[in-house]
Design a protein around this motif. Structure first.
Motif, short mmCIF file in Angstrom:
data_model
loop_
_atom_site.label_atom_id
_atom_site.label_comp_id
_atom_site.label_asym_id
_atom_site.label_seq_id
_atom_site.Cartn_x
_atom_site.Cartn_y
_atom_site.Cartn_z
N VAL A 168 21.43 -22.31 -7.93
CA VAL A 168 21.24 -23.47 -6.89
C VAL A 168 20.70 -23.03 -5.70
CG1 VAL A 168 22.91 -24.81 -5.38
CG2 VAL A 168 23.46 -24.67 -7.93
N ILE A 169 21.05 -21.82 -5.00
CA ILE A 169 20.48 -21.40 -3.78
C ILE A 169 19.06 -21.25 -4.17
CG2 ILE A 169 20.33 -19.50 -2.15
CD1 ILE A 169 23.60 -19.06 -2.75
N GLY A 170 18.47 -20.46 -4.99
CA GLY A 170 17.18 -20.37 -5.26
C GLY A 170 16.20 -21.45 -5.35
N THR A 171 16.80 -22.09 -6.22
CA THR A 171 16.21 -23.75 -6.59
C THR A 171 16.01 -24.46 -5.07
OG1 THR A 171 16.80 -23.48 -8.98
CG2 THR A 171 16.06 -25.61 -8.10
N ALA A 172 17.23 -24.58 -4.61
CA ALA A 172 17.39 -25.37 -3.29
C ALA A 172 16.43 -24.78 -2.27
CB ALA A 172 18.73 -25.38 -2.73
N LEU A 173 16.05 -23.44 -2.17
CA LEU A 173 15.27 -23.09 -1.35
C LEU A 173 13.93 -23.18 -1.61
CD1 LEU A 173 17.39 -20.04 -0.03
CD2 LEU A 173 17.07 -22.29 1.12
N GLY A 174 13.64 -23.49 -2.87
CA GLY A 174 12.12 -23.43 -3.23
C GLY A 174 11.75 -22.15 -3.80
N TRP A 175 12.65 -21.28 -3.94
CA TRP A 175 12.19 -19.77 -4.43
C TRP A 175 11.43 -19.79 -5.83
CZ3 TRP A 175 16.75 -16.19 -3.15
CH2 TRP A 175 16.97 -16.21 -1.75
N GLY B 253 14.40 -29.66 -11.03
CA GLY B 253 15.19 -29.87 -9.97
C GLY B 253 16.73 -29.63 -10.39
N LEU B 254 17.43 -29.47 -9.25
CA LEU B 254 18.86 -29.35 -9.49
C LEU B 254 19.60 -30.54 -9.96
CD1 LEU B 254 19.93 -27.44 -6.24
CD2 LEU B 254 19.66 -26.55 -8.59
#
Length: 140
Positions: free
Chosen positions: A22-29, A97-98
């Motif tokens: 979730v963190i990585g995806t939300a930050l666009g990593w 996406g999430l």
């Protein structure tokens, strides 16, 4: 006992894995950075969950950490290799996406596959007095 140990491992891994994804995806990593974070958090939460029970048994922090490392390292490693491998293998899952069914469906599928592959590993370890058998002495 192996199913219980694997479910325990999956719980800690899933918390860390989901949080990392979730963190990585939300930050666009990118996928690699997201996986590194997810794996690090999976190990953190997996060990933390194991240590919680051992600490409740009155064992000191340093010894509880040693027990958690001995009990869970192989199980978490196998689970992480498998579930991240599945996520990478599912086309588009890491880029989805999430808010997509593809992301969450692939992640759920990855956890199922990881559970099924890790359970015999845990059974083998427990049968040799290793893995979760090490921590079992501290659970009442």
């Amino acid at each position: 006992m192996a199913a219980s140990a694997t479910l325990h491992c999956l719980t800690g891994c899933a918390v860390g894995e989901i949080l990392g994804m979730v963190i990585g995806t939300a930050l666009g990593w990118n996928a690699a950075a997201t996986i590194v974070l997810a794996v690090a958090l999976a190990f953190f939460f997996g060990y933390a969950f194991s240590m919680r029970g051992v600490l409740r048994a009155g064992v000191g922090f340093k010894q509880a950490l040693k027990v958690a490392l001995a009990a869970d390292t192989v199980s978490i490693a196998v689970m992480e290799i498998v579930d991240n491998g599945v996520m990478v293998a599912v086309p588009g899952a890491m880029e989805a996406g999430l808010g997509t069914v593809l992301f969450w469906g692939a992640l759920a599928f990855a956890f199922l596959v990881a559970f099924l592959i890790t359970m015999p590993v845990n059974k083998w370890l427990i049968g040799r007095g290793r893995g979760h058998a090490v921590a079992h002495a501290y659970h009442h």
